[in-house]
Design a protein around this motif. Structure first.
Motif, mmCIF file in Angstrom:
data_model
loop_
_atom_site.group_PDB
_atom_site.id
_atom_site.type_symbol
_atom_site.label_atom_id
_atom_site.label_comp_id
_atom_site.label_asym_id
_atom_site.label_seq_id
_atom_site.Cartn_x
_atom_site.Cartn_y
_atom_site.Cartn_z
ATOM 1 N N THR A 1 27.649 10.987 2.328
ATOM 2 C CA THR A 1 27.816 12.212 3.114
ATOM 3 C C THR A 1 26.556 12.465 3.936
ATOM 4 O O THR A 1 25.445 12.128 3.522
ATOM 5 C CB THR A 1 28.078 13.434 2.220
ATOM 6 O OG1 THR A 1 26.986 13.602 1.302
ATOM 7 C CG2 THR A 1 29.374 13.267 1.428
ATOM 8 N N THR B 1 25.291 11.053 6.607
ATOM 9 C CA THR B 1 24.503 9.862 6.927
ATOM 10 C C THR B 1 23.880 10.023 8.309
ATOM 11 O O THR B 1 24.588 10.246 9.291
ATOM 12 C CB THR B 1 25.387 8.605 6.908
ATOM 13 O OG1 THR B 1 26.050 8.515 5.644
ATOM 14 C CG2 THR B 1 24.557 7.359 7.133
ATOM 15 N N THR C 1 15.409 9.770 7.047
ATOM 16 C CA THR C 1 15.322 10.663 5.894
ATOM 17 C C THR C 1 16.673 10.783 5.208
ATOM 18 O O THR C 1 17.713 10.849 5.873
ATOM 19 C CB THR C 1 14.842 12.059 6.332
ATOM 20 O OG1 THR C 1 13.565 11.950 6.967
ATOM 21 C CG2 THR C 1 14.728 12.997 5.137
ATOM 22 N N LEU C 2 16.668 10.836 3.882
ATOM 23 C CA LEU C 2 17.886 11.077 3.115
ATOM 24 C C LEU C 2 18.171 12.575 3.127
ATOM 25 O O LEU C 2 17.393 13.367 2.615
ATOM 26 C CB LEU C 2 17.706 10.579 1.679
ATOM 27 C CG LEU C 2 18.906 10.732 0.744
ATOM 28 C CD1 LEU C 2 20.052 9.843 1.201
ATOM 29 C CD2 LEU C 2 18.513 10.402 -0.699
ATOM 30 N N HIS C 3 19.312 12.970 3.688
ATOM 31 C CA HIS C 3 19.622 14.387 3.851
ATOM 32 C C HIS C 3 20.500 14.949 2.738
ATOM 33 O O HIS C 3 20.460 16.152 2.475
ATOM 34 C CB HIS C 3 20.302 14.621 5.203
ATOM 35 C CG HIS C 3 19.371 14.536 6.365
ATOM 36 N ND1 HIS C 3 18.926 13.339 6.872
ATOM 37 C CD2 HIS C 3 18.768 15.501 7.112
ATOM 38 C CE1 HIS C 3 18.098 13.556 7.889
ATOM 39 N NE2 HIS C 3 17.987 14.857 8.055
ATOM 40 N N ALA C 4 21.333 14.127 2.138
ATOM 41 C CA ALA C 4 22.236 14.617 1.101
ATOM 42 C C ALA C 4 22.018 13.832 -0.189
ATOM 43 O O ALA C 4 21.523 12.696 -0.182
ATOM 44 C CB ALA C 4 23.687 14.495 1.558
ATOM 45 N N ARG C 5 22.398 14.437 -1.309
ATOM 46 C CA ARG C 5 22.236 13.763 -2.600
ATOM 47 C C ARG C 5 23.120 12.530 -2.708
ATOM 48 O O ARG C 5 22.758 11.549 -3.347
ATOM 49 C CB ARG C 5 22.567 14.743 -3.732
ATOM 50 C CG ARG C 5 21.559 15.880 -3.883
ATOM 51 C CD ARG C 5 22.072 16.899 -4.864
ATOM 52 N NE ARG C 5 23.284 17.560 -4.359
ATOM 53 C CZ ARG C 5 24.026 18.420 -5.065
ATOM 54 N NH1 ARG C 5 23.694 18.676 -6.314
ATOM 55 N NH2 ARG C 5 25.089 18.979 -4.534
ATOM 56 N N MET C 6 24.287 12.584 -2.089
ATOM 57 C CA MET C 6 25.221 11.470 -2.111
ATOM 58 C C MET C 6 25.095 10.677 -0.807
ATOM 59 O O MET C 6 25.147 11.268 0.285
ATOM 60 C CB MET C 6 26.658 11.973 -2.281
ATOM 61 C CG MET C 6 26.865 12.771 -3.556
ATOM 62 S SD MET C 6 26.562 11.744 -5.019
ATOM 63 C CE MET C 6 26.776 12.962 -6.318
ATOM 64 N N VAL C 7 24.962 9.366 -0.917
ATOM 65 C CA VAL C 7 24.711 8.554 0.275
ATOM 66 C C VAL C 7 25.913 8.480 1.205
ATOM 67 O O VAL C 7 25.772 8.078 2.360
ATOM 68 C CB VAL C 7 24.298 7.117 -0.124
ATOM 69 C CG1 VAL C 7 22.981 7.129 -0.866
ATOM 70 C CG2 VAL C 7 25.395 6.450 -0.951
#
Length: 692
Positions: free
Chosen positions: A339, A341, A331-337
């Motif tokens: 941070t 990870t 899952t992608l947790h932050a808007r910026m890849v």
């Protein structure tokens, strides 16, 4: 190489294999050698011989290997080993099914042709090798017989597609069953978190991580373990363990002296200087006891400093169920890849934790830099190796340097340099530098004078020279399976090393166990070697079909010998549940595409007007690889939630799972008793850590 020389070489290799097999049957029956030939069974608490060594049939291992089931392999050596045997079976199946059609069809087609005029006039001494008459090089250009070879390429390709697809599905099932196990595995309840942002004012690193994941997973979040820089604490811990082992050894030597000498015994001594060769002479037991007492307080002090002051931008995060951990890992947790990870946590024993601190963009740059370096190494290493392999071919040496003929004729081995050069190389490296380097480099150099006189003959001379390399590769494959697997089965080198260590070096039970402790199958070097063989066998399957039986023998004998070794000798160093299979399948597909492209060019050189009919095959192979990737690969990258949702046989002990990742350098001493300090941070796990 003429037929008699080839048969002599083949017979010698087979004789060596037979002698080594008899040696194994004799040596493996001796009780003193059980730890060398059956270490896996001994570590599992099983009887090495199953019925006694004296009454055991010397060839019983063959029946045991043939009748063993895949589940037995998984139970004794893990899923990765079972997947490796799927690879061996798939390669064997491709070559067997190819042989059933190509051998009875193509060999008569080649042998009954009148021969290619160019080939007959460019071989050494004006004669034509008997073995070369069985290759496509003996077929005339533009001959209608070339249809048989074109259709043979299609047959091999579709056989490969069918078996690779079947194998991919089977390995996917193996991985699924392994991940659905009701047994509790620590890595299924954890994720690795990298690229954690700087800590804001107020909370510490652990509070930052806990608050972030507790807000996202309020019901299933357990706690976090902050990664720390363990360089100094690891150094002190290794020193402490070294002193303890030396003390144990000194005490064992002292106890042995009481039985061999006077009842009082002789206390061991050592020098305190460089490598124990100089310095003051001291009592070993007293000296190492003192060193241990000095090191323990230093270790405990460094443990406290490490936990409080050496925290890094990475952590392990634990959840109370497998589904949440599997979902979080993909899952992608932050808007910026770059941070927060998050990725799946591997086994505690196999992770290289120091790499976790490397930032996102640094990882990307390093990855591409490595690709460039490897590509440059492969390409530029091929130039001198291709030249050297061509020059050092004995026939070429005699041809271009006639005065060394008396010396060359005394040499018995012609392929030793190529075999040594191929050993230990990785797949693309060995394909470029052994397969392509020997074939193309040798052909170019052997026809250099003819090309110099008439450059227009370059393409035709290369085409007629390529089939001649088949004899080289047949001999190469024969040496690999007869001598290589003979040494693998007999384990002569490990046996000698063990007995030398036991007699002269081992004084304690720990040292003795370390002397026979088995390794794993060594996929890093073994698989690329196997890939080279399947590449050679595929590429020459139509050019020189006689290579197919040798490829079958390589993978057949390899399956049999390594099945025995997997069940009785090797122990897995880690378990990835078959995660490396997509890479193996991709490399087999790369070998198949290389084969197809080679045949397009070869039939074109033979002036066969229907050669373009092979052009769709490489395209079809790319499409096949794309479909396999889309259908299967994602499951090898991430755990499917339907798999992770299967019930466990008991409620997981989360604290036990948590402590499975504790490094030994931080889990020893008084610091372990202070839970508050360990709540503050946790760090990198050694690769040998195990779940307890």
């Amino acid at each position: 190489m003429d037929l008699s020389s080839f048969l002599t070489s083949l017979g010698t290799s087979f004789l060596i294999f037979f002698i080594l097999m008899l040696l194994f049957a004799w040596l493996s029956k001796k009780p003193g050698n059980a730890v060398v030939y059956y270490p896996n069974r001994i570590l599992k608490g099983l009887d090495p011989w199953e019925g006694g060594s004296k009454t055991r049939n010397p060839f019983a291992w063959i029946k045991e290997a043939l009748t063993s089931t895949e589940q037995e392999v998984i139970a004794l050596s893990g899923v990765d080993t079972a997947v490796y045997f799927v690879f061996l079976s798939t390669a064997l199946g491709i070559l067997v099914l190819s042989s059933l059609i190509l051998l009875p069809v193509l060999l008569p087609v080649s042998a009954t042709d009148i021969g290619d005029a160019i080939t007959n006039t460019t071989t050494s001494n004006g004669t034509f090798s008997d073995l070369d008459k069985l290759s496509i090089g003996h077929v005339q250009a533009k001959s209608p017989r070339l249809w048989a070879y074109l259709l043979g390429v299609y047959w091999v390709s579709f056989v490969s597609y069918f078996l690779l697809w079947k194998a991919y599905k089977h390995v996917s099932d193996l991985r699924s069953n392994a991940l659905m196990t009701p047994d509790i595995k620590p890595e299924q309840f954890a994720v690795v978190v990298r690229d954690i942002p700087a800590v804001p004012e107020g909370p510490n690193r652990k509070e930052q991580v806990d608050s972030y994941f507790r807000a996202i997973y309020p019901e299933t979040y357990y706690k976090s373990m902050i990664v720390t820089n363990n360089k100094e604490v690891n150094k002190l811990w290794k020193e402490l363990e070294g002193f303890r082992k030396k003390l144990e050894r000194a005490e064992a030597v002292y106890a042995a002296s009481k039985t061999t000498g006077s009842p009082e015994g002789t206390r061991p001594t050592n020098k305190t200087g460089f490598l124990g060769l100089c310095g003051a002479k001291v009592d070993s037991i007293e000296y190492y006891t003192e060193k241990i007492n000095e090191t323990i307080p230093k270790l405990e002090a460094e443990q406290k400093v490490t936990l409080r002051e050496k925290q890094l931008n990475a952590a392990l995060v634990f959840f109370t169920n497998r589904v949440t951990a599997a979902s979080a890992a993909q899952t992608l947790h932050a808007r910026m890849v770059d941070t927060w990870t998050v990725m799946a946590a591997p086994e505690p024993r196999q992770v290289l934790w120091p790499n976790l601190k490397i930032k996102f963009f640094q990882r990307q740059v390093r990855q591409y830099v490595v690709y460039i370096i490897v590509a440059l190494t492969v390409v530029f290493y091929m130039i001198p190796i291709g030249f050297i392999s061509a020059v050092t071919t004995l026939d070429n040496l005699v041809k271009f340097i006639p005065f060394i003929k008396p010396v060359v004729n005394q040499s018995a081995l012609k392929t030793s340099h190529a075999i040594r050069a191929a050993a230990g190389k990785y797949f693309y490296f060995i394909v470029f530098n052994v397969f392509l380097g020997v074939t193309v480099g040798g052909a170019l150099f052997s026809t250099f004078k003819e090309i110099e006189d008439d450059p227009n003959k370059l393409v035709s001379l290369l085409a007629t020279s390529l089939p001649g390399s088949a004899t080289y590769f047949i001999t190469f494959v024969a040496l690999k399976f007869f001598v290589g697997y003979g040494l693998e089965l007999s384990r002569i080198v490990p046996l000698i090393i063990f007995h030398l260590k036991r007699k002269y070096l081992c004084k304690t039970e720990g040292e003795l166990k370390a002397a026979w402790q088995p390794s794993d199958l060594g996929y890093g070097t073994r698989v690329p070697g196997d890939m080279l063989i399947i590449t050679v066998a595929l590429c020459y399957s139509v050019i020189a079909p006689l290579i197919l039986p040798f490829g079958v023998l390589y993978f057949g004998i390899g399956w049999l010998v390594l099945r025995n070794q997997a069940l009785k000798v090797y122990c897995p160093a880690y378990e990835s549940n078959g995660k490396f299979w997509p890479h193996m399948q991709l490399r087999i597909l790369a070998a198949l595409i290389l084969y197809q492209v080679t045949m397009v060019g070869f039939l074109g050189v033979k002036k066969f007007v229907y050669a373009p009919l092979l052009i769709p095959l490489p395209i079809l192979s790319l499409i096949f690889g794309y479909i396999c990737s889309k259908k299967f690969y994602r499951f090898f990258q991430d755990t499917a939630l339907e798999v992770a949702s299967h019930e466990l046989k008991e409620i997981p002990n989360m604290e036990q799972i948590y402590k499975a990742y504790l490094p030994q350098s931080l889990s020893s001493g008084k610091v372990l008793l202070d839970d508050d300090q360990f709540e503050d941070a946790k760090s990198n796990v050694s690769r040998t850590a195990s779940f307890a």
